[in-house]
Scaffold this motif. Structure first.
Motif, PDB file in Angstrom:
ATOM      1  N   PHE A 142      18.046  78.808  36.953  1.00 62.13           N
ATOM      2  CA  PHE A 142      16.636  79.104  36.697  1.00 62.13           C
ATOM      3  C   PHE A 142      15.965  77.854  36.146  1.00 62.13           C
ATOM      4  N   VAL A 143      14.879  77.449  36.781  1.00 69.46           N
ATOM      5  CA  VAL A 143      14.076  76.323  36.301  1.00 69.46           C
ATOM      6  C   VAL A 143      12.640  76.816  36.159  1.00 69.46           C
ATOM      7  N   SER A 144      12.112  76.752  34.946  1.00 70.48           N
ATOM      8  CA  SER A 144      10.729  77.163  34.719  1.00 70.48           C
ATOM      9  C   SER A 144       9.784  76.345  35.598  1.00 70.48           C
ATOM     10  N   ARG A 145       8.718  76.977  36.043  1.00 68.52           N
ATOM     11  CA  ARG A 145       7.748  76.255  36.869  1.00 68.52           C
ATOM     12  C   ARG A 145       7.024  75.170  36.086  1.00 68.52           C
ATOM     13  N   THR A 146       7.117  75.198  34.751  1.00 70.12           N
ATOM     14  CA  THR A 146       6.485  74.156  33.937  1.00 70.12           C
ATOM     15  C   THR A 146       7.462  73.038  33.569  1.00 70.12           C
ATOM     16  N   ALA A 147       8.719  73.155  33.966  1.00 70.04           N
ATOM     17  CA  ALA A 147       9.715  72.125  33.646  1.00 70.04           C
ATOM     18  C   ALA A 147       9.549  70.938  34.595  1.00 70.04           C
TER      19      ALA A 147
ATOM     20  N   HIS B 261      24.204  78.527  37.572  1.00 69.55           N
ATOM     21  CA  HIS B 261      24.057  79.443  36.439  1.00 69.55           C
ATOM     22  C   HIS B 261      23.592  78.749  35.160  1.00 69.55           C
ATOM     23  N   SER B 262      22.717  77.765  35.310  1.00 68.62           N
ATOM     24  CA  SER B 262      22.112  77.127  34.145  1.00 68.62           C
ATOM     25  C   SER B 262      20.678  77.626  33.991  1.00 68.62           C
ATOM     26  N   PHE B 263      20.066  77.237  32.861  1.00 68.59           N
ATOM     27  CA  PHE B 263      18.713  77.700  32.528  1.00 68.59           C
ATOM     28  C   PHE B 263      17.935  76.508  31.998  1.00 68.59           C
ATOM     29  N   VAL B 264      16.750  76.277  32.563  1.00 68.81           N
ATOM     30  CA  VAL B 264      15.856  75.205  32.106  1.00 68.81           C
ATOM     31  C   VAL B 264      14.528  75.854  31.769  1.00 68.81           C
ATOM     32  N   GLY B 265      14.185  75.850  30.479  1.00 73.21           N
ATOM     33  CA  GLY B 265      13.068  76.645  29.994  1.00 73.21           C
ATOM     34  C   GLY B 265      11.702  75.992  30.083  1.00 73.21           C
ATOM     35  N   LEU B 266      10.735  76.709  29.561  1.00 74.21           N
ATOM     36  CA  LEU B 266       9.322  76.352  29.603  1.00 74.21           C
ATOM     37  C   LEU B 266       9.073  74.968  29.015  1.00 74.21           C
TER      38      LEU B 266
ATOM     39  N   THR C 123      10.154  72.095  29.545  1.00 77.89           N
ATOM     40  CA  THR C 123      11.284  71.187  29.337  1.00 77.89           C
ATOM     41  C   THR C 123      11.148  69.986  30.257  1.00 77.89           C
ATOM     42  N   SER C 124      11.624  68.834  29.778  1.00 80.97           N
ATOM     43  CA  SER C 124      11.555  67.603  30.554  1.00 80.97           C
ATOM     44  C   SER C 124      12.934  66.970  30.647  1.00 80.97           C
ATOM     45  N   LEU C 125      13.416  66.789  31.873  1.00 78.96           N
ATOM     46  CA  LEU C 125      14.672  66.094  32.119  1.00 78.96           C
ATOM     47  C   LEU C 125      14.360  64.748  32.749  1.00 78.96           C
ATOM     48  N   GLY C 126      14.957  63.698  32.208  1.00 79.82           N
ATOM     49  CA  GLY C 126      14.696  62.354  32.697  1.00 79.82           C
ATOM     50  C   GLY C 126      15.484  62.044  33.954  1.00 79.82           C
ATOM     51  N   GLU C 127      15.664  60.762  34.197  1.00 75.87           N
ATOM     52  CA  GLU C 127      16.369  60.289  35.380  1.00 75.87           C
ATOM     53  C   GLU C 127      17.880  60.434  35.198  1.00 75.87           C
TER      54      GLU C 127
ATOM     55  N   LEU D 265      15.984  58.258  45.060  1.00 76.55           N
ATOM     56  CA  LEU D 265      16.763  59.260  44.337  1.00 76.55           C
ATOM     57  C   LEU D 265      16.163  60.656  44.511  1.00 76.55           C
ATOM     58  N   GLY D 266      17.031  61.604  44.817  1.00 79.38           N
ATOM     59  CA  GLY D 266      16.624  62.999  44.873  1.00 79.38           C
ATOM     60  C   GLY D 266      17.353  63.790  43.794  1.00 79.38           C
ATOM     61  N   SER D 267      16.971  65.028  43.614  1.00 78.62           N
ATOM     62  CA  SER D 267      17.638  65.911  42.662  1.00 78.62           C
ATOM     63  C   SER D 267      18.275  67.071  43.416  1.00 78.62           C
ATOM     64  N   LEU D 268      19.335  67.612  42.824  1.00 77.15           N
ATOM     65  CA  LEU D 268      20.076  68.705  43.445  1.00 77.15           C
ATOM     66  C   LEU D 268      20.203  69.833  42.432  1.00 77.15           C
ATOM     67  N   ILE D 269      19.678  71.004  42.786  1.00 76.23           N
ATOM     68  CA  ILE D 269      19.659  72.149  41.873  1.00 76.23           C
ATOM     69  C   ILE D 269      20.275  73.344  42.583  1.00 76.23           C
TER      70      ILE D 269
END
Length: 201
Positions: free
Chosen positions: A89-94, A105-110, A112-116, A80-84
């Protein structure tokens, strides 16, 4: 390979093109069809192929599932890969889990954790310290304030808002435009502003 042949799969192909326009990254081989429909044809300019054939003919291909890919058709997790989209914007700590898709045009902040297999449509805001578990769909314009925890298998409807530090229980559905100002029990359907439980899911 983009797993699926629905409208979101076709849009994902265009995100691949947008990524490659910025930084050449992917060679899109086609769309595995979960039910065998359209196999042998093309869709949005790319071939539609059968599932077993796709997995055996392209053993090194990365798989990115659309949100409607059936769970009964297991995809190897290690592939599985991810597509962004480049505009997101994805924080470098996400942390972004495998099989996740982030539309433009989405935002993923400091922190933050997104699962599978988190599927996030356009214009979503996922603020700092949020945790999204596996198999979650965020429709267009969802807004999660800081430190929101969304358990697995939830669907958050278009333009809903969740206030900071609340938890959405597993398997819940948050209705379009709802405003969540309290924890949501598992398997709930939430509607309105302020959000209230309409029924069990």
């Amino acid at each position: 390979l983009i797993a699926g042949v629905g409208v979101h799969s076709l849009e994902m192909a265009e995100i691949v093109e947008r990524v490659n326009h910025t930084t050449p990254t992917w060679v899109l081989l086609g769309f595995p069809s979960p039910d065998g429909s359209q196999v042998g044809g093309t869709s949005n300019g790319y071939p539609v192929i059968g599932v077993p054939d796709a997995l055996s003919r392209y053993p090194d291909a990365v798989l990115i599932p659309a949100n409607d890919w059936p769970r009964s058709l297991l995809l190897p997790r290690e592939r599985l890969g991810s597509l962004i989209d480049p505009s997101t914007f994805v924080s470098r700590t996400a942390r972004i889990g495998p099989g996740s898709v982030l539309y433009p045009h989405s935002f993923v902040g400091l922190n933050t954790s997104l699962g599978e297999r988190v599927f996030c449509l356009s214009g979503c805001v996922i603020n700092h310290d949020c945790v999204l578990e596996d198999h979650i769909v965020l429709a267009t314009g969802v807004n999660l304030a800081g430190s929101v925890h969304v358990e697995a298998d939830c669907y958050l409807g278009q333009s809903c808002t969740v206030r900071q530090q609340f938890r959405i229980g597993r398997g819940s559905l948050i209705g379009m435009g709802s405003v969540v100002i309290a924890d949501v029990p598992p398997d709930s359907v939430i509607v309105g502003n302020p959000g209230r439980i309409l029924k069990g899911r």
